[in-house]
Design a protein around this motif. Structure first.
Motif, short mmCIF file in Angstrom:
data_model
loop_
_atom_site.label_atom_id
_atom_site.label_comp_id
_atom_site.label_asym_id
_atom_site.label_seq_id
_atom_site.Cartn_x
_atom_site.Cartn_y
_atom_site.Cartn_z
N UNK A 261 54.24 -9.33 54.56
CA UNK A 261 55.50 -9.61 53.87
C UNK A 261 56.47 -8.47 54.11
N UNK A 262 57.74 -8.74 53.86
CA UNK A 262 58.81 -7.76 54.06
C UNK A 262 59.25 -7.22 52.71
N UNK B 193 70.50 -8.77 53.63
CA UNK B 193 70.93 -10.01 54.28
C UNK B 193 70.41 -10.08 55.70
N UNK B 194 70.38 -8.92 56.38
CA UNK B 194 69.85 -8.90 57.73
C UNK B 194 68.39 -9.30 57.77
N UNK C 7 61.33 -14.81 54.80
CA UNK C 7 61.38 -14.49 53.37
C UNK C 7 62.72 -14.90 52.75
N UNK C 8 62.62 -15.46 51.57
CA UNK C 8 63.81 -15.77 50.78
C UNK C 8 63.95 -14.80 49.62
N UNK D 147 69.30 -15.89 45.72
CA UNK D 147 70.47 -16.20 44.91
C UNK D 147 71.17 -14.94 44.42
N UNK D 148 70.41 -13.90 44.13
CA UNK D 148 71.03 -12.63 43.73
C UNK D 148 71.83 -12.03 44.88
#
Length: 359
Positions: A244-245, A257-258, A265-266, A283-284
């Motif tokens: 995971x990131x 955003x990048x 990942x969302x 959403x944040x």
């Protein structure tokens, strides 16, 4: 629940009324106007419906307060046009406890009907049909008595998510176990739901709505129990994601955003030197862009109060928590340091694989 009005708390339980309840009130007023009723009769009809829903609240409180005796809390009671819903934290797996919780609601309506029976002078000689043609102060309590009897009978129907379905499941679980008992009760509930929809097309469209509610309630209950059975005996370590990131608290919204665009990942865990300091959802990020905070550090917009699981926690408990909170993900810790993340999608994939291997 979204679009609900908070009426306050009873015994520490939040009481909400959904906005669709206004449709029911509007329909009652419209119906009385169509019948040529005067303002007094119209207001009395509205008062009667409100009194019925007071009985529904008491019914749901019966469930909630009995559940509290077994260590199960209730977040809220929501009033809908088709009745009330008590949002219990969980349904006990002990069949005796579930049975007591299930019958507590209808038992309240039995008590209300008994009290009305004591108050009303002539139930042994029920007035003629013309007495009930239109609601009046004289027949108000009579009608309330009959409604409470109907609530008992309706809730006795053995179909999820009604009380009768839970009573049936609890009784079957004593001999068959919770999983098999749920399958039988849910299948019967769905058959009854189809019958409601069929009858509704010919007699009362309201039955169609009830049928749909029952059908999907039974399906959902069955799926959740089946899923929990697959997860039984497994730990969070087995179902978590280790690839995971993460984000550092000093990275900017632009940096986040990048990573959002370059990967799958969302939602992200924000960590520093292996210590979780927050979470950040898509959403944040979008909201931060709208507010022109693109160069702000993610620490300014992240959620700082974060619940985390341990790798040794039960996977079934993590699944239940995710279903309850609808959180996008939870960090997983080992010895206080970030070891993975877990979300509903990954647990569902775990269940899918286990289900396939079982066959």
């Amino acid at each position: 629940m979204k679009w609900s009005l908070n009426l306050g708390r009873i015994a520490g339980i939040k009481i909400l009324v959904h906005w669709t309840f206004l449709i029911l009130i509007g329909w009652i007023v419209f119906s009385e106007m169509q019948r040529g009723s005067d303002m007094t009769t119209t207001l009395l009809s509205v008062a009667f419906v409100m009194t019925i829903f007071l009985c529904v609240v008491l019914h749901e409180l019966g469930h909630a307060l009995t559940a509290r005796r077994y260590g199960v809390s209730t977040k809220m009671i929501t009033l809908l046009p088709i009745g009330g819903v008590a949002s219990l934290e969980r349904i006990p797996e002990n069949p005796k406890q579930e049975l007591m919780i299930a019958i507590a609601g209808p038992a309240v309506n039995v008590v209300i009907a008994f009290v009305l029976w004591l108050i009303l002078p002539s139930l042994n000689e029920i007035p003629g049909e013309e007495f009930f043609t239109r609601i009046t102060p004289a027949n108000f309590l009579y009608l309330l008595f009959f409604v409470n009897l109907m609530l008992v009978i309706f809730n006795a129907i053995p179909a999820f998510p009604m009380d009768g379905g839970r009573v049936l499941r609890a009784l079957l679980a004593f001999k068959l176990g919770r999983v098999r008992a749920t399958q039988i009760a849910a299948n019967l509930g769905q058959l009854l739901a189809i019958f409601f929809v069929f009858i509704g097309f010919f007699y009362n469209p309201f039955l169609i709505l009830i049928g749909i509610f029952v059908f999907f309630g039974a399906w959902s209950e069955n799926m959740i129990v089946q899923h929990l059975d697959f997860l039984r005996g497994h730990l969070v370590r087995e179902g978590m994601m280790t690839n995971f990131v993460t984000l550092a608290p000093t990275e900017t919204v632009r940096d986040a955003l990048g990573k959002l665009l370059k990967g799958s990942e969302h939602d992200f865990v924000v960590e520093q030197d292996g210590q979780v300091v927050g979470t950040l959802t898509r959403m944040q990020l979008i909201q931060a862009v709208k507010e022109e905070k693109i160069e702000s550090p993610v620490s300014d917009i992240m959620t700082q109060e974060v619940k985390a699981f341990n790798v040794q926690d039960k996977l079934a408990e993590a699944y239940t928590e995710l279903q309850k909170t609808k959180a996008p993900l939870y960090p997983v810790l080992e010895n206080g340091r970030l070891a993975g993340v877990i979300n509903t999608d990954n647990i569902n994939e775990f269940i899918l694989i286990k289900s396939a291997l079982a066959h």
